[in-house]
Design a protein around this motif. Structure first.
Motif, PDB file in Angstrom:
ATOM      1  N   ALA A  88     -10.067  15.578  -6.953  1.00 54.79           N
ATOM      2  CA  ALA A  88     -11.248  15.307  -7.781  1.00 54.79           C
ATOM      3  C   ALA A  88     -12.356  14.673  -6.962  1.00 54.79           C
ATOM      4  CB  ALA A  88     -10.865  14.399  -8.942  1.00 54.79           C
ATOM      5  N   THR A  89     -13.588  14.954  -7.369  1.00 49.88           N
ATOM      6  CA  THR A  89     -14.759  14.400  -6.679  1.00 49.88           C
ATOM      7  C   THR A  89     -15.318  13.168  -7.374  1.00 49.88           C
ATOM      8  OG1 THR A  89     -16.179  15.914  -7.923  1.00 49.88           O
ATOM      9  CG2 THR A  89     -15.399  16.658  -5.764  1.00 49.88           C
ATOM     10  N   SER A  90     -14.827  12.863  -8.580  1.00 54.88           N
ATOM     11  CA  SER A  90     -15.311  11.713  -9.342  1.00 54.88           C
ATOM     12  C   SER A  90     -14.253  11.343 -10.369  1.00 54.88           C
ATOM     13  CB  SER A  90     -16.631  12.055 -10.045  1.00 54.88           C
ATOM     14  OG  SER A  90     -16.417  13.078 -11.008  1.00 54.88           O
ATOM     15  N   VAL A  91     -14.463  10.231 -11.048  1.00 54.70           N
ATOM     16  CA  VAL A  91     -13.526   9.824 -12.106  1.00 54.70           C
ATOM     17  C   VAL A  91     -13.582  10.828 -13.257  1.00 54.70           C
ATOM     18  CG1 VAL A  91     -12.937   8.010 -13.751  1.00 54.70           C
ATOM     19  CG2 VAL A  91     -13.753   7.399 -11.459  1.00 54.70           C
ATOM     20  N   LYS A  92     -14.783  11.268 -13.602  1.00 52.27           N
ATOM     21  CA  LYS A  92     -14.934  12.275 -14.651  1.00 52.27           C
ATOM     22  C   LYS A  92     -14.172  13.545 -14.283  1.00 52.27           C
ATOM     23  CE  LYS A  92     -18.474  14.947 -17.121  1.00 52.27           C
ATOM     24  NZ  LYS A  92     -19.942  15.205 -17.246  1.00 52.27           N
ATOM     25  N   ASP A  93     -14.289  13.950 -13.035  1.00 50.84           N
ATOM     26  CA  ASP A  93     -13.601  15.146 -12.568  1.00 50.84           C
ATOM     27  C   ASP A  93     -12.087  14.937 -12.559  1.00 50.84           C
ATOM     28  OD1 ASP A  93     -13.422  17.759 -11.533  1.00 50.84           O
ATOM     29  OD2 ASP A  93     -13.322  17.009  -9.486  1.00 50.84           O
ATOM     30  N   PHE A  94     -11.660  13.724 -12.229  1.00 54.68           N
ATOM     31  CA  PHE A  94     -10.224  13.413 -12.248  1.00 54.68           C
ATOM     32  C   PHE A  94      -9.636  13.667 -13.627  1.00 54.68           C
ATOM     33  CE2 PHE A  94      -6.796  10.367 -13.092  1.00 54.68           C
ATOM     34  CZ  PHE A  94      -5.900  10.687 -12.069  1.00 54.68           C
ATOM     35  N   ALA A 111     -13.653   9.234  -1.926  1.00 54.48           N
ATOM     36  CA  ALA A 111     -12.693   8.243  -1.441  1.00 54.48           C
ATOM     37  C   ALA A 111     -12.663   7.029  -2.373  1.00 54.48           C
ATOM     38  CB  ALA A 111     -13.058   7.819  -0.020  1.00 54.48           C
ATOM     39  N   PHE A 112     -13.844   6.617  -2.856  1.00 52.00           N
ATOM     40  CA  PHE A 112     -13.911   5.504  -3.807  1.00 52.00           C
ATOM     41  C   PHE A 112     -13.148   5.828  -5.089  1.00 52.00           C
ATOM     42  CE2 PHE A 112     -16.163   3.870  -7.594  1.00 52.00           C
ATOM     43  CZ  PHE A 112     -15.923   2.515  -7.436  1.00 52.00           C
ATOM     44  N   THR A 113     -13.291   7.064  -5.563  1.00 54.49           N
ATOM     45  CA  THR A 113     -12.583   7.487  -6.775  1.00 54.49           C
ATOM     46  C   THR A 113     -11.081   7.381  -6.593  1.00 54.49           C
ATOM     47  OG1 THR A 113     -14.361   9.007  -7.421  1.00 54.49           O
ATOM     48  CG2 THR A 113     -12.174   9.439  -8.333  1.00 54.49           C
ATOM     49  N   MET A 114     -10.565   7.920  -5.483  1.00 51.81           N
ATOM     50  CA  MET A 114      -9.121   7.879  -5.244  1.00 51.81           C
ATOM     51  C   MET A 114      -8.625   6.444  -5.024  1.00 51.81           C
ATOM     52  SD  MET A 114      -7.877  10.819  -5.705  1.00 51.81           S
ATOM     53  CE  MET A 114      -9.136  11.047  -6.973  1.00 51.81           C
ATOM     54  N   PHE A 115      -9.456   5.598  -4.452  1.00 51.61           N
ATOM     55  CA  PHE A 115      -9.117   4.180  -4.277  1.00 51.61           C
ATOM     56  C   PHE A 115      -8.943   3.522  -5.645  1.00 51.61           C
ATOM     57  CE2 PHE A 115     -10.698  -0.233  -4.032  1.00 51.61           C
ATOM     58  CZ  PHE A 115      -9.778  -0.778  -3.142  1.00 51.61           C
ATOM     59  N   CYS A 116      -9.873   3.782  -6.543  1.00 51.24           N
ATOM     60  CA  CYS A 116      -9.795   3.214  -7.896  1.00 51.24           C
ATOM     61  C   CYS A 116      -8.586   3.764  -8.656  1.00 51.24           C
ATOM     62  CB  CYS A 116     -11.076   3.518  -8.677  1.00 51.24           C
ATOM     63  SG  CYS A 116     -12.539   2.676  -8.061  1.00 51.24           S
ATOM     64  N   VAL A 117      -8.340   5.058  -8.513  1.00 51.32           N
ATOM     65  CA  VAL A 117      -7.189   5.674  -9.194  1.00 51.32           C
ATOM     66  C   VAL A 117      -5.891   5.044  -8.714  1.00 51.32           C
ATOM     67  CG1 VAL A 117      -5.851   7.813  -9.389  1.00 51.32           C
ATOM     68  CG2 VAL A 117      -8.338   7.863  -9.688  1.00 51.32           C
ATOM     69  N   TRP A 161       0.830  -1.208   0.000  1.00 48.34           N
ATOM     70  CA  TRP A 161       0.000   0.000   0.000  1.00 48.34           C
ATOM     71  C   TRP A 161       0.862   1.256   0.000  1.00 48.34           C
ATOM     72  CZ3 TRP A 161      -4.977   0.765  -0.960  1.00 48.34           C
ATOM     73  CH2 TRP A 161      -5.835  -0.337  -0.909  1.00 48.34           C
ATOM     74  N   LEU A 162       1.956   1.207   0.756  1.00 47.81           N
ATOM     75  CA  LEU A 162       2.873   2.348   0.772  1.00 47.81           C
ATOM     76  C   LEU A 162       3.447   2.578  -0.618  1.00 47.81           C
ATOM     77  CD1 LEU A 162       4.477   4.504   2.318  1.00 47.81           C
ATOM     78  CD2 LEU A 162       6.201   2.738   2.814  1.00 47.81           C
ATOM     79  N   GLY A 163       3.808   1.500  -1.309  1.00 49.25           N
ATOM     80  CA  GLY A 163       4.344   1.623  -2.659  1.00 49.25           C
ATOM     81  C   GLY A 163       3.330   2.203  -3.624  1.00 49.25           C
ATOM     82  N   ALA A 164       2.079   1.740  -3.505  1.00 45.07           N
ATOM     83  CA  ALA A 164       1.031   2.260  -4.393  1.00 45.07           C
ATOM     84  C   ALA A 164       0.784   3.749  -4.139  1.00 45.07           C
ATOM     85  CB  ALA A 164      -0.255   1.467  -4.194  1.00 45.07           C
ATOM     86  N   LEU A 165       0.771   4.140  -2.866  1.00 47.29           N
ATOM     87  CA  LEU A 165       0.566   5.544  -2.519  1.00 47.29           C
ATOM     88  C   LEU A 165       1.738   6.399  -3.019  1.00 47.29           C
ATOM     89  CD1 LEU A 165      -0.883   7.861  -1.081  1.00 47.29           C
ATOM     90  CD2 LEU A 165       0.221   7.126   1.058  1.00 47.29           C
TER      91      LEU A 165
END
Length: 475
Positions: A270-276, A361-367, A228-232
């Motif tokens: 970002a607040t969503s994937v579209k916003d990202f 939070a879900f968006t950033m998790f997916c990203v 997780w540290l590596g992914a972050l």
């Protein structure tokens, strides 16, 4: 020659600046073109001829597209031919071996793999050339009659290697009408320093942790927390690396009187994937929108066609980043996420702060999970890494190496988290003394002094380190 190197900062750039500002205004574009060719030849001496052929070809094709504007069928044939010519270079150098490998694997052929080296910046300057030709066809711009001026648009050294993708119509008038000023020069220097410090102090240090975490993960000798540290760290590394390069490119442009469009706008806020994707690599996402998505029909089509349009854009976006299935998967995951947002209308159903926060939070998790696929050596290793991150492995929860990297690089991680969001805007909106106009000058002086001090620290880091690549040089 990378921007964050001693030879660029203290030799190449000062020499170009002296020549540029000593030269009469009519000759300055020629100085920039010569400097850009030297810059490219320094890193890619074998491919400078390819660059010159590409520039000459697009110069002639642009004139032809404009010349036959009254003959629609012939003009379309010339445009399609011009686009295919540009894509042929990209397809050969970037995708030939990928096609051969998959042909041998799935069709049982025995074709020879040539191990073709990818010319630096070919994905970026190919897209710039295609947009130039299409915009002539659309009559948004006139064909450039001076090949050197066109060469500056396609191969100007600030954005040549890793963007942003600068469309000709953005700087068409700046090529001949720009006026350099001390204000632009000072703002350009400051922006260059910001990008330099982001790259050297944050991206390069987080890269050490990310590289070690992925090395352990691929070797199947790690811990869940380390993964997780590596992914972050990689998520932050790629942001500060690429946005830092864009900052330096935009700053260099201003130093010479050019104004490029922004390429990043705090995507991790970002607040969503579209916003990202409105905030991340803006020049690329808008390129695909304007030259692929909208010509296919955009969103004003039936549902089935909309899904196809999104699929085409994101499959191509994945392939643009690299000739490997993990990049294709990376693009298609965004296709699925954006389809979910569009078809369910979920963004219009989020009304409470809690629901919006959960979806953010879900968006950033997916990203973050998707960055793992992006970073992986292949699709299989990327999926294995994600599986281990989620606890489906034999890895322990924590390891000594994890504690070591937290202790040694935690300060860079902290600054990475703080500065990947608009903390400056937040402080300015919430601290009363920052709202006082009288505080603008001392605060501006303090920020400039801090950037200069950090720049000197960055130089010391570069002097003792040999690890200083840019991630997007690979694309």
């Amino acid at each position: 020659m990378v921007f964050s190197s001693l030879i660029f900062t203290f030799a190449f750039l000062p020499a170009v600046l002296v020549l540029y500002y000593l030269c009469p205004r009519g000759g300055r574009n020629y100085i920039l073109f010569a400097a850009s060719m030297f810059f490219y030849a320094w890193g890619e001496p074998k491919n400078i001829l390819l660059m010159l052929v590409s520039l000459a070809l697009n110069y002639l094709l642009g004139i032809l597209v404009e010349h036959f504007s009254g003959k629609s069928k012939l003009q379309k044939i010339i445009l399609v031919t011009a686009i295919l010519c540009n894509l042929s270079f990209l397809l050969y150098y970037k995708y030939f071996d990928f096609a051969v490998i998959n042909s041998n694997r799935f069709l049982g052929t025995a074709l020879e793999i040539r191990n073709i080296a990818l010319p630096l910046g070919i994905s970026f300057y190919t897209f710039q050339a295609i947009s130039y030709l299409v915009d002539i066809y659309r009559k948004d711009i006139a064909a450039q009659k001076n090949p050197v001026f066109l060469g500056i648009n396609i191969a100007f050294f600030p954005h040549l290697i890793a963007g942003p993708i600068v469309r000709y119509k953005t700087i068409e008038h700046q090529l001949t009408e720009r006026k350099e000023s001390f204000s632009d020069f000072s703002e350009g220097v400051f922006r260059f320093l910001v990008g330099f410090n982001k790259k050297v102090l944050i991206a390069n240090n987080l890269a050490v942790v990310a590289d070690e975490a992925f090395r352990q993960g691929f070797a199947q000798k790690s811990s869940v927390v380390m993964l997780w540290l590596g992914a972050l760290c990689y998520s932050l590394q790629i942001y500060f690396d690429f946005s830092g390069y864009s900052d330096m490119a935009i700053g260099l442009g201003k130093i010479f009187g050019f104004h490029f469009l922004e390429n990043f706008n705090y995507p991790y806020a970002a607040t969503s994937v579209k916003d990202f994707w409105r905030r991340w690599h803006i020049s690329m996402s808008t390129w695909f929108r304007d030259y692929v998505y909208i010509p296919l029909g955009g969103s004003r089509v039936k549902k089935g066609r909309l899904i196809f349009n999104l699929f085409a854009v994101w499959a191509l976006t994945g392939l643009w980043h690299g000739a490997s299935w993990n990049f294709v998967a990376w693009g298609l995951i965004y296709f699925l996420l954006l389809c979910f947002e569009k078809l369910t209308g979920i963004l219009d159903k989020l009304h409470s702060p809690i629901s919006k926060g959960i979806y953010r939070a879900f968006t950033m998790f997916c990203v973050m999970l998707n960055w793992v696929l992006f970073r992986a050596n292949g699709l299989t290793t990327g999926l294995r890494y994600i599986k281990a991150m989620l606890g489906f492995s034999h890895y322990p929860f924590l390891s000594d190496s994890t504690v070591f990297y937290f202790r040694e690089y935690g300060i860079y991680l902290l600054f990475g988290v703080l500065f990947c969001v608009p903390i400056g805007n937040y402080l300015k909106n919430h601290l009363k003394f920052l709202k006082n106009p009288a505080a603008d000058r001392p605060i501006g002086f303090g920020v400039s002094f801090a950037q200069l001090a950090l720049f000197l620290i960055s130089i010391s880091f570069i002097a003792v380190s040999s690890h200083n690549p840019f991630i997007y040089f690979n694309f």
